[in-house]
Design a protein around this motif. Structure first.
Motif, short mmCIF file in Angstrom:
data_model
loop_
_atom_site.label_atom_id
_atom_site.label_comp_id
_atom_site.label_asym_id
_atom_site.label_seq_id
_atom_site.Cartn_x
_atom_site.Cartn_y
_atom_site.Cartn_z
N GLY A 1 152.90 25.69 26.53
CA GLY A 1 154.29 25.35 26.81
C GLY A 1 155.19 26.43 26.24
N PRO A 2 156.37 26.63 26.81
CA PRO A 2 157.31 27.61 26.27
C PRO A 2 157.75 27.21 24.86
CG PRO A 2 157.99 26.82 28.45
CD PRO A 2 156.89 25.92 27.98
N ASN A 3 158.42 28.14 24.17
CA ASN A 3 159.01 27.80 22.87
C ASN A 3 159.95 26.61 23.04
OD1 ASN A 3 157.75 29.82 21.43
ND2 ASN A 3 159.39 31.31 21.76
N GLY A 4 159.87 25.66 22.11
CA GLY A 4 160.74 24.49 22.17
C GLY A 4 160.26 23.41 23.12
N ALA A 5 159.04 23.57 23.67
CA ALA A 5 158.54 22.60 24.65
C ALA A 5 158.12 21.29 24.01
CB ALA A 5 157.37 23.20 25.43
N GLY A 6 157.84 21.29 22.70
CA GLY A 6 157.40 20.08 22.02
C GLY A 6 155.94 20.09 21.62
N LYS A 7 155.29 21.26 21.66
CA LYS A 7 153.86 21.32 21.33
C LYS A 7 153.60 20.97 19.87
CE LYS A 7 153.12 25.60 22.45
NZ LYS A 7 154.56 25.93 22.62
N SER A 8 154.31 21.63 18.96
CA SER A 8 154.07 21.38 17.54
C SER A 8 154.42 19.94 17.17
CB SER A 8 154.87 22.36 16.68
OG SER A 8 154.40 23.68 16.87
N THR A 9 155.51 19.42 17.74
CA THR A 9 155.88 18.03 17.48
C THR A 9 154.79 17.07 17.95
OG1 THR A 9 158.23 18.55 17.70
CG2 THR A 9 157.61 16.25 17.94
N GLN B 1 144.78 32.47 7.57
CA GLN B 1 144.32 31.77 8.77
C GLN B 1 142.86 31.38 8.64
OE1 GLN B 1 147.29 30.86 10.44
NE2 GLN B 1 146.07 31.22 12.27
N ARG B 2 142.05 32.29 8.13
CA ARG B 2 140.63 32.00 7.96
C ARG B 2 140.43 30.83 6.97
NH1 ARG B 2 136.76 35.94 9.64
NH2 ARG B 2 137.73 37.70 10.70
N LEU B 3 141.25 30.81 5.90
CA LEU B 3 141.14 29.72 4.94
C LEU B 3 141.55 28.40 5.58
CD1 LEU B 3 140.54 28.75 2.11
CD2 LEU B 3 142.87 29.42 1.44
N GLY B 4 142.59 28.42 6.42
CA GLY B 4 143.00 27.21 7.13
C GLY B 4 141.92 26.72 8.08
N ILE B 5 141.23 27.64 8.72
CA ILE B 5 140.13 27.26 9.62
C ILE B 5 138.97 26.69 8.82
CG2 ILE B 5 138.41 28.19 11.23
CD1 ILE B 5 140.66 30.25 12.05
N ALA B 6 138.72 27.27 7.63
CA ALA B 6 137.67 26.73 6.76
C ALA B 6 137.98 25.29 6.38
CB ALA B 6 137.54 27.59 5.50
N ALA B 7 139.25 25.00 6.08
CA ALA B 7 139.65 23.63 5.74
C ALA B 7 139.43 22.69 6.91
CB ALA B 7 141.12 23.61 5.31
N ALA B 8 139.70 23.17 8.12
CA ALA B 8 139.50 22.34 9.31
C ALA B 8 138.02 22.03 9.53
CB ALA B 8 140.08 23.04 10.54
N LEU B 9 137.15 22.95 9.16
CA LEU B 9 135.71 22.78 9.36
C LEU B 9 135.04 22.01 8.22
CD1 LEU B 9 134.80 26.41 10.54
CD2 LEU B 9 135.10 24.38 11.99
N LEU B 10 135.76 21.81 7.13
CA LEU B 10 135.17 21.33 5.88
C LEU B 10 134.39 20.03 6.05
CD1 LEU B 10 135.02 22.01 2.85
CD2 LEU B 10 137.11 20.67 2.54
N GLY B 11 134.95 19.06 6.76
CA GLY B 11 134.29 17.76 6.90
C GLY B 11 133.30 17.69 8.05
N ASP B 12 132.99 18.84 8.68
CA ASP B 12 132.09 18.87 9.83
C ASP B 12 132.53 17.86 10.90
OD1 ASP B 12 129.96 19.85 11.30
OD2 ASP B 12 128.51 18.46 10.43
N PRO B 13 133.84 17.89 11.27
CA PRO B 13 134.38 16.84 12.14
C PRO B 13 133.99 17.00 13.60
CG PRO B 13 136.05 18.49 11.75
CD PRO B 13 134.86 18.90 10.92
N GLU B 14 134.09 15.89 14.32
CA GLU B 14 133.82 15.92 15.76
C GLU B 14 135.04 16.35 16.56
OE1 GLU B 14 130.91 15.35 17.56
OE2 GLU B 14 130.13 15.64 15.54
N ILE B 15 136.23 16.29 15.94
CA ILE B 15 137.47 16.65 16.62
C ILE B 15 138.16 17.75 15.83
CG2 ILE B 15 139.76 15.83 17.32
CD1 ILE B 15 138.51 13.04 17.67
N LEU B 16 138.56 18.82 16.53
CA LEU B 16 139.24 19.93 15.87
C LEU B 16 140.51 20.29 16.62
CD1 LEU B 16 135.83 21.06 15.61
CD2 LEU B 16 137.18 21.82 13.65
N MET B 17 141.58 20.52 15.88
CA MET B 17 142.88 20.87 16.45
C MET B 17 143.37 22.15 15.79
SD MET B 17 144.55 17.04 16.44
CE MET B 17 146.19 17.71 16.78
N PHE B 18 143.73 23.13 16.60
CA PHE B 18 144.19 24.41 16.08
C PHE B 18 145.53 24.77 16.73
CE2 PHE B 18 139.47 24.80 16.15
CZ PHE B 18 139.25 24.93 14.78
N ASP B 19 146.53 25.06 15.90
CA ASP B 19 147.83 25.52 16.39
C ASP B 19 147.96 27.00 16.08
OD1 ASP B 19 150.37 25.62 17.43
OD2 ASP B 19 151.33 24.55 15.78
#
Length: 308
Positions: free
Chosen positions: A34-42, A134-152
């Motif tokens: 979506g363009p800037n301001g489209a509401g993706k982050s929200t 960014q790599r540290l943030g990705i490590a945190a996302a992978l930490l729990g070995d989750p079935e669902i991952l979301m990356f912004d």
């Protein structure tokens, strides 16, 4: 599985997200555009119960995120890589997250190795570059070995090697049957990574379809031909009821007829072809076409008198 149903978010008079409904399936990488301001982050913040919707709901495997016990084991998310305690080392940042979610401490070393930060595990994160953060943030996302991952915007600050790495990581996670949802402004990267697209503009759903179908629906496809016998080729095409448009560099463009049929037609009439190439718009061109009327911020060319 992530299910978004009738999601609306108002900030006073402004409607950031308007009646948004879609689902994110496991086993594929779903791109969120979506363009800037489209509401993706929200929208992504509402998925994680960081913002509460005005109306509508989000369900993660049938539950609200806030209802998940030890949520890092269900959902791993990277929304803001800077959202960490800069005085902690990378190791202790992840260790705190692990302890709060019942994750073994041994997992910290594993994810640091996966993201390539083992050598700086004991350095304070405030001294990290943007790419290391960014790599540290990705490590945190992978930490729990989750079935669902979301990356912004997961490739922010990464060098070419890092971009190649995160692309392959997301594809690998999806191939394992996990649900992968990623937002990015880098169209060239999204085209190489995503299988499915959810596109929004001004908070409304514009498209929810496969990558191939999105490009096919929102762009022109045609076949380009070049021949030293252009006049004969034009005559043959005309007699076959095929319309050709002249383009630059002595080329012709034909819509609605496949390259194979055109090649066989030229061969039957002994016409030499120097080029016979199907042309398809890029993801960026298709995205610009679809979202042209949904862009909130329009830049304009610099006036001539300002130029030096």
């Amino acid at each position: 599985m992530i299910e978004v149903s009738g999601l609306t978010k108002r900030y006073g008079e402004k409607v950031a997200v308007h009646g948004l409904s879609f689902h994110v399936s496991p086993g594929i990488v779903t791109g969120f555009l979506g363009p800037n301001g489209a509401g993706k982050s929200t929208t992504m913040r509402m998925m994680l119960d960081l913002d509460h919707p005005t109306t509508g709901r989000v369900r993660i495997d049938g539950k609200r995120y806030a209802e998940l016990r030890e949520p890092l084991k269900y959902v791993g998310a990277l929304l803001d890589a800077k959202a960490l305690h800069g005085g902690r080392s990378a190791y202790h940042h992840l260790l705190c997250l692990a302890q709060s979610n019942g994750i073994p401490a041994s997992r910290v070393g594993e994810v640091l190795d996966v993201v390539g930060l083992t050598a700086v595990a004991n350095k304070r994160s405030k001294n990290f570059s943007l790419g290391m953060g960014q790599r540290l943030g990705i490590a945190a996302a992978l930490l729990g070995d989750p079935e669902i991952l979301m990356f912004d915007e997961p490739v922010n600050g990464l060098d070419p090697e890092g971009i190649h790495w995160i692309r392959n990581l997301m594809k690998s996670l999806a191939a394992q049957g996990r649900t992968v949802f990623v937002s990015s402004h880098l169209m060239s990267e999204m085209a190489l990574t995503a299988d499915h697209l959810v596109v929004i503009g001004q908070g409304r759903l514009l498209a929810d379809t496969s990558m191939a179908e999105f490009i096919r629906t929102n762009s022109r496809s045609y076949v380009r031909l070049r021949s030293p016998q252009q006049e004969q080729l034009l005559d043959v095409l005309h007699r076959a009821g095929i319309t050709a448009v002249t383009a630059g560099h002595g080329a012709l463009e034909v819509d609605g007829v496949g390259a194979e049929e055109l090649g066989e037609l030229a061969a039957r009439h002994q016409i030499v072809l120097h080029e016979l190439s199907p042309q398809q718009a890029s993801l960026e061109e298709a995205f610009m076409q679809l979202t042209a009327e949904s862009v909130e911020y329009h830049a304009h060319a610099q006036p001539t008198e300002w130029r030096t």
